[in-house]
Write an enzyme that holds these catalytic residues in place. Sequence first.
Site, PDB file in Angstrom:
ATOM      1  N   HIS A  69       0.854  -1.195   0.000  1.00 48.12           N
ATOM      2  CA  HIS A  69       0.000   0.000   0.000  1.00 48.12           C
ATOM      3  C   HIS A  69       0.891   1.247   0.000  1.00 48.12           C
ATOM      4  O   HIS A  69       1.238   1.783   1.051  1.00 48.12           O
ATOM      5  CB  HIS A  69      -0.922  -0.012   1.230  1.00 48.12           C
ATOM      6  CG  HIS A  69      -1.972   1.065   1.228  1.00 48.12           C
ATOM      7  ND1 HIS A  69      -3.287   0.831   1.552  1.00 48.12           N
ATOM      8  CD2 HIS A  69      -1.897   2.395   0.950  1.00 48.12           C
ATOM      9  CE1 HIS A  69      -3.977   1.967   1.482  1.00 48.12           C
ATOM     10  NE2 HIS A  69      -3.145   2.940   1.113  1.00 48.12           N
ATOM     11  N   ASN A 118       2.431   9.397  -5.651  1.00 49.73           N
ATOM     12  CA  ASN A 118       2.668  10.824  -5.359  1.00 49.73           C
ATOM     13  C   ASN A 118       2.841  11.105  -3.866  1.00 49.73           C
ATOM     14  O   ASN A 118       3.481  12.089  -3.501  1.00 49.73           O
ATOM     15  CB  ASN A 118       1.547  11.692  -5.948  1.00 49.73           C
ATOM     16  CG  ASN A 118       1.783  11.956  -7.423  1.00 49.73           C
ATOM     17  OD1 ASN A 118       2.709  12.680  -7.791  1.00 49.73           O
ATOM     18  ND2 ASN A 118       0.990  11.333  -8.282  1.00 49.73           N
ATOM     19  N   THR A 148      -3.021   7.182  -9.315  1.00 46.43           N
ATOM     20  CA  THR A 148      -4.253   7.577  -9.996  1.00 46.43           C
ATOM     21  C   THR A 148      -3.907   8.116 -11.380  1.00 46.43           C
ATOM     22  O   THR A 148      -3.274   9.185 -11.469  1.00 46.43           O
ATOM     23  CB  THR A 148      -4.965   8.704  -9.192  1.00 46.43           C
ATOM     24  OG1 THR A 148      -4.833   8.449  -7.790  1.00 46.43           O
ATOM     25  CG2 THR A 148      -6.414   8.832  -9.574  1.00 46.43           C
ATOM     26  N   LYS A 170      -3.955  10.318 -14.394  1.00 49.61           N
ATOM     27  CA  LYS A 170      -4.537  11.663 -14.442  1.00 49.61           C
ATOM     28  C   LYS A 170      -4.575  12.205 -15.860  1.00 49.61           C
ATOM     29  O   LYS A 170      -3.667  11.957 -16.636  1.00 49.61           O
ATOM     30  CB  LYS A 170      -3.728  12.615 -13.542  1.00 49.61           C
ATOM     31  CG  LYS A 170      -3.837  12.214 -12.082  1.00 49.61           C
ATOM     32  CD  LYS A 170      -2.859  12.947 -11.203  1.00 49.61           C
ATOM     33  CE  LYS A 170      -2.802  12.309  -9.831  1.00 49.61           C
ATOM     34  NZ  LYS A 170      -2.072  11.041  -9.772  1.00 49.61           N
ATOM     35  N   ASP A 201      -9.960   7.648  -8.098  1.00 46.15           N
ATOM     36  CA  ASP A 201     -10.135   8.701  -7.084  1.00 46.15           C
ATOM     37  C   ASP A 201     -11.634   8.844  -6.800  1.00 46.15           C
ATOM     38  O   ASP A 201     -12.442   8.812  -7.734  1.00 46.15           O
ATOM     39  CB  ASP A 201      -9.561  10.019  -7.635  1.00 46.15           C
ATOM     40  CG  ASP A 201      -9.531  11.114  -6.581  1.00 46.15           C
ATOM     41  OD1 ASP A 201     -10.594  11.403  -5.976  1.00 46.15           O
ATOM     42  OD2 ASP A 201      -8.455  11.689  -6.356  1.00 46.15           O
ATOM     43  N   GLY A 216      -8.703   8.212  -2.269  1.00 47.93           N
ATOM     44  CA  GLY A 216      -9.097   9.611  -2.328  1.00 47.93           C
ATOM     45  C   GLY A 216      -9.841  10.015  -1.066  1.00 47.93           C
ATOM     46  O   GLY A 216     -10.032   9.190  -0.155  1.00 47.93           O
ATOM     47  N   HIS A 266      -9.844   1.414  -0.098  1.00 46.51           N
ATOM     48  CA  HIS A 266      -9.682   2.183   1.142  1.00 46.51           C
ATOM     49  C   HIS A 266     -11.023   2.077   1.856  1.00 46.51           C
ATOM     50  O   HIS A 266     -12.051   2.483   1.301  1.00 46.51           O
ATOM     51  CB  HIS A 266      -9.358   3.636   0.830  1.00 46.51           C
ATOM     52  CG  HIS A 266      -7.931   3.853   0.476  1.00 46.51           C
ATOM     53  ND1 HIS A 266      -7.352   3.299  -0.627  1.00 46.51           N
ATOM     54  CD2 HIS A 266      -6.945   4.547   1.103  1.00 46.51           C
ATOM     55  CE1 HIS A 266      -6.076   3.656  -0.672  1.00 46.51           C
ATOM     56  NE2 HIS A 266      -5.798   4.416   0.367  1.00 46.51           N
ATOM     57  N   GLU A 269     -11.971   4.781   6.554  1.00 49.79           N
ATOM     58  CA  GLU A 269     -11.078   5.865   7.011  1.00 49.79           C
ATOM     59  C   GLU A 269     -11.861   6.892   7.824  1.00 49.79           C
ATOM     60  O   GLU A 269     -11.285   7.641   8.604  1.00 49.79           O
ATOM     61  CB  GLU A 269     -10.415   6.559   5.826  1.00 49.79           C
ATOM     62  CG  GLU A 269      -9.249   5.771   5.247  1.00 49.79           C
ATOM     63  CD  GLU A 269      -8.486   6.584   4.226  1.00 49.79           C
ATOM     64  OE1 GLU A 269      -7.433   7.132   4.555  1.00 49.79           O
ATOM     65  OE2 GLU A 269      -8.965   6.677   3.077  1.00 49.79           O
ATOM     66  N   ASP A 272       1.727   3.682   3.117  1.00 50.53           N
ATOM     67  CA  ASP A 272       0.705   4.599   2.597  1.00 50.53           C
ATOM     68  C   ASP A 272       1.364   5.718   1.781  1.00 50.53           C
ATOM     69  O   ASP A 272       1.309   5.695   0.551  1.00 50.53           O
ATOM     70  CB  ASP A 272      -0.139   5.175   3.731  1.00 50.53           C
ATOM     71  CG  ASP A 272      -1.492   5.695   3.273  1.00 50.53           C
ATOM     72  OD1 ASP A 272      -1.845   5.444   2.116  1.00 50.53           O
ATOM     73  OD2 ASP A 272      -2.195   6.342   4.074  1.00 50.53           O
TER      74      ASP A 272
HETATM   75  C1  6MZ Z   1      -7.064   7.823   0.799  1.00 49.53           C
HETATM   76  C2  6MZ Z   1      -5.130   8.414  -0.280  1.00 49.53           C
HETATM   77  C3  6MZ Z   1      -4.404   8.377   0.934  1.00 49.53           C
HETATM   78  O1  6MZ Z   1      -2.491   8.471  -6.849  1.00 49.53           O
HETATM   79  O2  6MZ Z   1      -1.525  10.745  -7.149  1.00 49.53           O
HETATM   80  N1  6MZ Z   1      -4.275   8.777  -1.236  1.00 49.53           N
HETATM   81  N2  6MZ Z   1      -6.426   8.137  -0.344  1.00 49.53           N
HETATM   82  N3  6MZ Z   1      -6.442   7.775   2.005  1.00 49.53           N
HETATM   83  C4  6MZ Z   1      -5.128   8.039   2.113  1.00 49.53           C
HETATM   84  N4  6MZ Z   1      -4.539   7.997   3.335  1.00 49.53           N
HETATM   85  C5  6MZ Z   1      -4.230   9.162   4.058  1.00 49.53           C
HETATM   86  N5  6MZ Z   1      -3.126   8.690   0.679  1.00 49.53           N
HETATM   87  C6  6MZ Z   1      -3.060   8.918  -0.668  1.00 49.53           C
HETATM   88  O3  6MZ Z   1      -1.093   9.475  -5.029  1.00 49.53           O
HETATM   89  C7  6MZ Z   1      -1.749  10.425  -4.212  1.00 49.53           C
HETATM   90  C8  6MZ Z   1      -3.237  10.131  -4.145  1.00 49.53           C
HETATM   91  O4  6MZ Z   1      -3.463   8.900  -3.437  1.00 49.53           O
HETATM   92  C9  6MZ Z   1      -4.634   8.958  -2.659  1.00 49.53           C
HETATM   93  C10 6MZ Z   1      -5.242  10.336  -2.885  1.00 49.53           C
HETATM   94  O5  6MZ Z   1      -6.203  10.245  -3.912  1.00 49.53           O
HETATM   95  C11 6MZ Z   1      -4.033  11.154  -3.342  1.00 49.53           C
HETATM   96  O6  6MZ Z   1      -4.421  12.253  -4.133  1.00 49.53           O
HETATM   97  P1  6MZ Z   1      -1.306   9.361  -6.621  1.00 49.53           P
HETATM   98  O7  6MZ Z   1      -0.021   8.752  -7.107  1.00 49.53           O
END
Ligand code: 6MZ
Length: 350
Positions: free
Chosen positions: A13, A17, A98, A100, A155, A185, A212, A215, A290
């Site tokens: 997990h 980004n 994600t 984009k 997302d 997301g 997810h 949360e 994460d």
């Molecule tokens: C939910 C999360 C997250 O996809 O742009 N993301 N979604 N819960 C979390 N825990 C705190 N941490 C990250 O990576 C960044 C994206 O991953 C998801 C969110 O949509 C975030 O914009 P990528 O590579």
Amino acid sequence: MDWLVSMPKVELHAHLNGSIRNSTLLELARELGEKGTIVFSDFEHVIKKNDRSLREVFKLFDLIHIVTTDHKTITRITKEVVEDFAAENVVYLELRTTPKRNDSIGMSKKSYMEAVVEGLRSISNLDINLSSDDFDKCSSTNEKKIFVRLLLSIDRRESTESAMETVNLALEMRDVGVVGIDLSGNPTIGEWATFFPALKFAREQGLSVTLHCGEVPNSVEIQSMLDFLPGRIGHACCFQDQEWRKLKSSKIPVEICLTSNIRTETISSIDVHHFAELYKANHPIVLCTDDSGVFSTNLSTEYALVSSTFGLGRMELFELARKAVDYIYAGKGVKMELIKVFESVGRTLE
Ligand code: 6MZ
């Protein structure tokens, strides 16, 4: 800690980004500041802030996306993220991102993912194995070996059509290591019913699905997600008694992200984290980071945290890492290779 760094580990997990190096993020932000695209000082403060609410974290992600969303940068951060995981002996990484679309710079979901794959291919001093099922088929003789597989994230802001587009892209990219779909997301946005058709289709087509889940408190959604029987779920923080019972009887593996849950205040303190209960119940769990960049952690640190908080010794930590192999989405060949890696290290511990 040295021992935990040298122990082979499996990461299931990790958001691309969110795993960006702080130094890279600051460098890119400074460049954009100089161009006048962002106000660097606002950015610097947000990046350096430690305890953020879950909402603030998603604001930060929007900022990160401004800095990272062009093909060249995506390629660069993919390379760096994999190198960082390999450097701490992660032997199998499922990296999620994600796809984009950004029409203003000619980016489609597909070209975004191609930039990710280019990043993986650009890693020259690692034995990185993308499509083959066997470590031995790597041609180079470098000491670090890592299998990387990709999950495409949907997302929660997306529509059903957009989610379906991501699933179709994942199907197209199976031969370059895409093994599944993630739903992520801001958990306060979006409805399960919007994503369900795409997730169902993904599974029918043979992709694995992770969600997810829990949360934030949302009993109706948690129940629907558990009824879907995903291959794994992430977090599972805000479960009621009935949901715990359902989860435990389902045996759905849980991706546990300790530092993330504490930093976002989803769990009030580490000693009351549900890791302990699930571990005691022998429920399938896997420790994960994460967003190692956003939360300034790495996988070895997460294992160290389990050791210091819950008192697990070396053998137990090793078993925890080894069992994660059972929950990976790659095929049998990769599993066999990873079992061998853990067996050979395990012998030195006996
Ligand atoms: C939910 C999360 C997250 O996809 O742009 N993301 N979604 N819960 C979390 N825990 C705190 N941490 C990250 O990576 C960044 C994206 O991953 C998801 C969110 O949509 C975030 O914009 P990528 O590579």
